[in-house]
Design a protein around this motif. Structure first.
Motif, PDB file in Angstrom:
ATOM      1  N   ALA A 334     -68.796 -50.648 -24.022  1.00  0.00           N
ATOM      2  CA  ALA A 334     -67.683 -49.770 -24.390  1.00  0.00           C
ATOM      3  C   ALA A 334     -66.607 -49.860 -23.317  1.00  0.00           C
ATOM      4  N   LEU A 335     -65.389 -49.790 -23.718  1.00  0.00           N
ATOM      5  CA  LEU A 335     -64.251 -49.846 -22.815  1.00  0.00           C
ATOM      6  C   LEU A 335     -63.310 -48.708 -23.145  1.00  0.00           C
ATOM      7  N   ALA A 336     -63.072 -47.820 -22.154  1.00  0.00           N
ATOM      8  CA  ALA A 336     -62.188 -46.673 -22.360  1.00  0.00           C
ATOM      9  C   ALA A 336     -60.960 -46.839 -21.481  1.00  0.00           C
ATOM     10  N   ILE A 337     -59.789 -46.717 -22.093  1.00  0.00           N
ATOM     11  CA  ILE A 337     -58.529 -46.918 -21.376  1.00  0.00           C
ATOM     12  C   ILE A 337     -57.656 -45.683 -21.573  1.00  0.00           C
ATOM     13  N   ARG A 338     -57.202 -45.133 -20.449  1.00  0.00           N
ATOM     14  CA  ARG A 338     -56.259 -44.019 -20.528  1.00  0.00           C
ATOM     15  C   ARG A 338     -54.854 -44.599 -20.732  1.00  0.00           C
ATOM     16  N   LEU A 339     -54.215 -44.235 -21.834  1.00  0.00           N
ATOM     17  CA  LEU A 339     -52.904 -44.799 -22.172  1.00  0.00           C
ATOM     18  C   LEU A 339     -51.787 -43.992 -21.505  1.00  0.00           C
ATOM     19  N   PRO A 340     -50.898 -44.651 -20.796  1.00  0.00           N
ATOM     20  CA  PRO A 340     -49.782 -43.946 -20.131  1.00  0.00           C
ATOM     21  C   PRO A 340     -48.654 -43.637 -21.111  1.00  0.00           C
ATOM     22  N   LEU A 341     -48.919 -42.725 -22.040  1.00  0.00           N
ATOM     23  CA  LEU A 341     -47.901 -42.397 -23.033  1.00  0.00           C
ATOM     24  C   LEU A 341     -46.974 -41.283 -22.580  1.00  0.00           C
ATOM     25  N   PHE A 342     -47.518 -40.286 -21.887  1.00  0.00           N
ATOM     26  CA  PHE A 342     -46.724 -39.118 -21.509  1.00  0.00           C
ATOM     27  C   PHE A 342     -46.296 -39.147 -20.046  1.00  0.00           C
ATOM     28  N   ASP A 343     -47.124 -39.733 -19.206  1.00  0.00           N
ATOM     29  CA  ASP A 343     -46.809 -39.768 -17.773  1.00  0.00           C
ATOM     30  C   ASP A 343     -46.953 -41.195 -17.274  1.00  0.00           C
ATOM     31  N   TRP A 344     -45.839 -41.814 -16.933  1.00  0.00           N
ATOM     32  CA  TRP A 344     -45.838 -43.178 -16.415  1.00  0.00           C
ATOM     33  C   TRP A 344     -45.934 -43.210 -14.884  1.00  0.00           C
ATOM     34  N   GLY A 345     -46.154 -42.059 -14.277  1.00  0.00           N
ATOM     35  CA  GLY A 345     -46.350 -42.027 -12.835  1.00  0.00           C
ATOM     36  C   GLY A 345     -45.086 -42.173 -12.022  1.00  0.00           C
ATOM     37  N   GLY A 346     -43.955 -41.954 -12.625  1.00  0.00           N
ATOM     38  CA  GLY A 346     -42.698 -42.117 -11.888  1.00  0.00           C
ATOM     39  C   GLY A 346     -42.577 -41.152 -10.717  1.00  0.00           C
ATOM     40  N   ALA A 347     -42.986 -39.893 -10.942  1.00  0.00           N
ATOM     41  CA  ALA A 347     -42.879 -38.896  -9.871  1.00  0.00           C
ATOM     42  C   ALA A 347     -43.803 -39.242  -8.706  1.00  0.00           C
ATOM     43  N   GLN A 348     -45.035 -39.694  -9.023  1.00  0.00           N
ATOM     44  CA  GLN A 348     -45.969 -40.053  -7.957  1.00  0.00           C
ATOM     45  C   GLN A 348     -45.469 -41.251  -7.161  1.00  0.00           C
ATOM     46  N   ARG A 349     -44.919 -42.234  -7.868  1.00  0.00           N
ATOM     47  CA  ARG A 349     -44.391 -43.403  -7.153  1.00  0.00           C
ATOM     48  C   ARG A 349     -43.203 -43.027  -6.275  1.00  0.00           C
ATOM     49  N   ALA A 350     -42.368 -42.138  -6.777  1.00  0.00           N
ATOM     50  CA  ALA A 350     -41.221 -41.696  -5.968  1.00  0.00           C
ATOM     51  C   ALA A 350     -41.708 -40.936  -4.731  1.00  0.00           C
ATOM     52  N   ALA A 351     -42.748 -40.110  -4.924  1.00  0.00           N
ATOM     53  CA  ALA A 351     -43.284 -39.372  -3.790  1.00  0.00           C
ATOM     54  C   ALA A 351     -43.864 -40.316  -2.738  1.00  0.00           C
ATOM     55  N   MET A 352     -44.574 -41.370  -3.191  1.00  0.00           N
ATOM     56  CA  MET A 352     -45.138 -42.334  -2.253  1.00  0.00           C
ATOM     57  C   MET A 352     -44.034 -43.106  -1.536  1.00  0.00           C
ATOM     58  N   ASN A 353     -42.978 -43.443  -2.242  1.00  0.00           N
ATOM     59  CA  ASN A 353     -41.846 -44.113  -1.587  1.00  0.00           C
ATOM     60  C   ASN A 353     -41.251 -43.225  -0.500  1.00  0.00           C
ATOM     61  N   ALA A 354     -41.142 -41.929  -0.826  1.00  0.00           N
ATOM     62  CA  ALA A 354     -40.591 -40.998   0.154  1.00  0.00           C
ATOM     63  C   ALA A 354     -41.523 -40.853   1.355  1.00  0.00           C
ATOM     64  N   GLN A 355     -42.834 -40.802   1.096  1.00  0.00           N
ATOM     65  CA  GLN A 355     -43.787 -40.682   2.199  1.00  0.00           C
ATOM     66  C   GLN A 355     -43.772 -41.922   3.090  1.00  0.00           C
ATOM     67  N   THR A 356     -43.665 -43.090   2.482  1.00  0.00           N
ATOM     68  CA  THR A 356     -43.579 -44.323   3.274  1.00  0.00           C
ATOM     69  C   THR A 356     -42.320 -44.329   4.122  1.00  0.00           C
ATOM     70  N   LEU A 357     -41.211 -43.900   3.529  1.00  0.00           N
ATOM     71  CA  LEU A 357     -39.955 -43.833   4.283  1.00  0.00           C
ATOM     72  C   LEU A 357     -40.060 -42.822   5.419  1.00  0.00           C
ATOM     73  N   ALA A 358     -40.694 -41.682   5.130  1.00  0.00           N
ATOM     74  CA  ALA A 358     -40.868 -40.676   6.175  1.00  0.00           C
ATOM     75  C   ALA A 358     -41.754 -41.201   7.298  1.00  0.00           C
ATOM     76  N   ALA A 359     -42.830 -41.936   6.944  1.00  0.00           N
ATOM     77  CA  ALA A 359     -43.719 -42.496   7.965  1.00  0.00           C
ATOM     78  C   ALA A 359     -42.987 -43.509   8.833  1.00  0.00           C
ATOM     79  N   ALA A 360     -42.119 -44.313   8.224  1.00  0.00           N
ATOM     80  CA  ALA A 360     -41.366 -45.301   8.998  1.00  0.00           C
ATOM     81  C   ALA A 360     -40.418 -44.629   9.983  1.00  0.00           C
TER      82      ALA A 360
END
Length: 462
Positions: A334-360
């Protein structure tokens, strides 16, 4: 049956591989050894986390040995390591934090599901063993992130221990200096009391005016107030040292302090200690570098995790006909896949970009701040050393020479007793100022040692 056997072998092999990959644990003894090495001699080799009764008994005996004699500065640090519950709490909590970080680098346990359904004459048994495929694929990266975070935790442990040791050193210097100051304040008070009593008698004999007596008495009153403040300061400093050492009431009653602070070193530290290599070895610089590296690794993992989540499993279903007693097995996956229909993770990626910039930027800020901090600490250290040496080599010897000459003049009846008492008070005041200068030097020395490791202290150095 062949498919079933292959699936079983595959699952068994994967389970063994994942078990071996996730079995590593934190060796806290190695972490403590790293702390000793990273502290560049500031933290003694006796640092340990007490876990056994034998270790507790050894620490009690060691504490009793140290308290049986006047406590020197190195012995004060040893006593804190052997006795302080606060320091043991710090070590134990650091161990717990490291184990929690280590847990994040492990694969999640597989999920075993079992179902039983019955319909008329059929009984169906469904068994499935599943594992997060994304967890498996990202395991190496998550282990790398965990190693980075463990290295950061190790540096944080070193910084916390260095800070604790520095606090003990500062408390010891203040306690000994306050005791010295109180002793000399008592001498000033006695000299002032003698002067005031003599002035009173001379006024009664008609040899002193009311103004002259008042001047002597006001000095005695002021000396009495200063003595009360000095005694309180000595008590407060002693109690702070007791707190830093973690002494109980019985141990506190045994605490003996030296009569005076250590002598100044023959030569001050060299400014060569403030070179670029030393700044790169600072704990805060190393930790900021690891934070920047960890932010970059976590960013890639978060990018993958926000897009999809995949779960892979193998199945074995058994259907039994209750009327005939026959059974049939079905194997599959069996193979179960969570489909990114409602949340494409844009906010999380933006937060990680900000954290990387802050760390630098944080790393850049720490590196730029290191040099000014070290130069400031070294300037305070050299100023305190030069001032303490000036009092020791110039002012105190001159005051002593003046006092000796005034005793000769008094014996020759060239000056009166009040001039002699006034000179004695001035000499004692110079000695108290020398004690304060020596105290400031040892405070600055402790501050410089901590600053070289990236943990500058807040002291009242000049």
């Amino acid at each position: 049956m062949t498919l079933h056997k292959n699936s079983r072998l595959l699952a068994t092999g994967a389970a063994v591989t994942l078990l071996l990959a996730g079995c590593a644990t934190v060796n806290f003894d190695d972490a403590l050894q790293h702390t000793r090495q990273a502290s560049q001699g500031v933290v003694p080799e006796s640092l340990e986390l007490r876990q056994t009764d034998a270790q507790h008994q050894a620490s009690v005996q060691r504490s009793a040995q140290l308290l049986a004699k006047p406590l020197s500065l190195p012995d004060a640090v040893q006593l804190a390591l052997a006795n302080s519950p606060a320091l043991q709490t710090l070590l134990a909590q650091s161990w717990a934090d490291m184990e929690a970080i280590n847990q994040t680098g492990r694969i999640a346990n597989p999920l075993l599901t079992f179902e039983r359904t019955q319909l008329l004459n059929e009984v169906e048994l469904n068994r499935a063993l599943s594992i997060g495929l994304l967890d498996l694929l990202t395991l190496p990266r998550r282990q790398g992130i965990a190693r980075n975070q463990l290295a950061q935790a190790n540096l944080q442990l070193s910084a916390n221990v260095v800070d604790s040791v520095a606090q003990v050193r500062l408390a010891w210097v203040r306690a000994v200096a306050a005791e010295q100051t109180a002793q000399y304040a008592e001498q000033v008070s006695k000299a002032a009391q003698a002067s005031a009593e003599l002035a009173k008698r001379m006024q009664q004999a008609g040899n002193f005016t009311k103004l002259q007596r008042a001047r002597e008495h006001v000095f005695y009153a002021d000396a009495t107030a200063q003595l009360a403040l000095a005694r309180h300061a000595a008590t407060a400093a002693r109690e702070e040292l007791i707190r830093q050492l973690g002494l109980d009431d019985q141990q506190a009653a045994m605490l003996q302090l030296p009569d005076r602070m250590p002598d100044l070193p023959a030569q001050p530290r060299s400014a060569n200690e403030l070179n670029a290599t030393a700044m790169q070895l600072r704990l805060d610089v190393q930790q900021a570098r690891l934070q920047l590296d960890g932010a970059g690794k976590a960013q890639g993992l978060t990018l993958l995790g926000t897009l999809a989540d995949v779960e892979l499993g193998i199945r074995r279903d058994t259907v039994t006909d209750t009327s005939s007693g026959t059974s049939a097995d079905r194997n599959g996956y069996a193979l179960a896949i969570r489909l990114p229909l409602f949340d494409w993770g844009g906010a999380q990626r933006a937060a990680m970009n900000a954290q990387t910039l802050a760390a630098a930027n944080h790393y850049d800020s720490v590196v730029r701040s290191a040099a000014p901090q070290l130069r400031t600490s070294y300037s305070a250290y050299r100023t305190a050393y030069d001032l303490a040496r000036h009092y020791r080599d110039e002012i105190v010897p001159l005051r002593k020479s003046i006092a000796e000459e005034n005793v000769l003049r008094y014996n020759g009846m060239l000056i009166g007793v009040f001039e002699l008492l006034a000179d004695t008070r001035e000499q004692i005041s110079s000695v108290m100022a020398a004690i304060n200068a020596q105290q400031q030097f040892w405070l600055a020395d402790a501050d410089l040692s901590a600053a070289l490791l990236g943990k500058p202290q807040t002291t009242n150095t000049p």
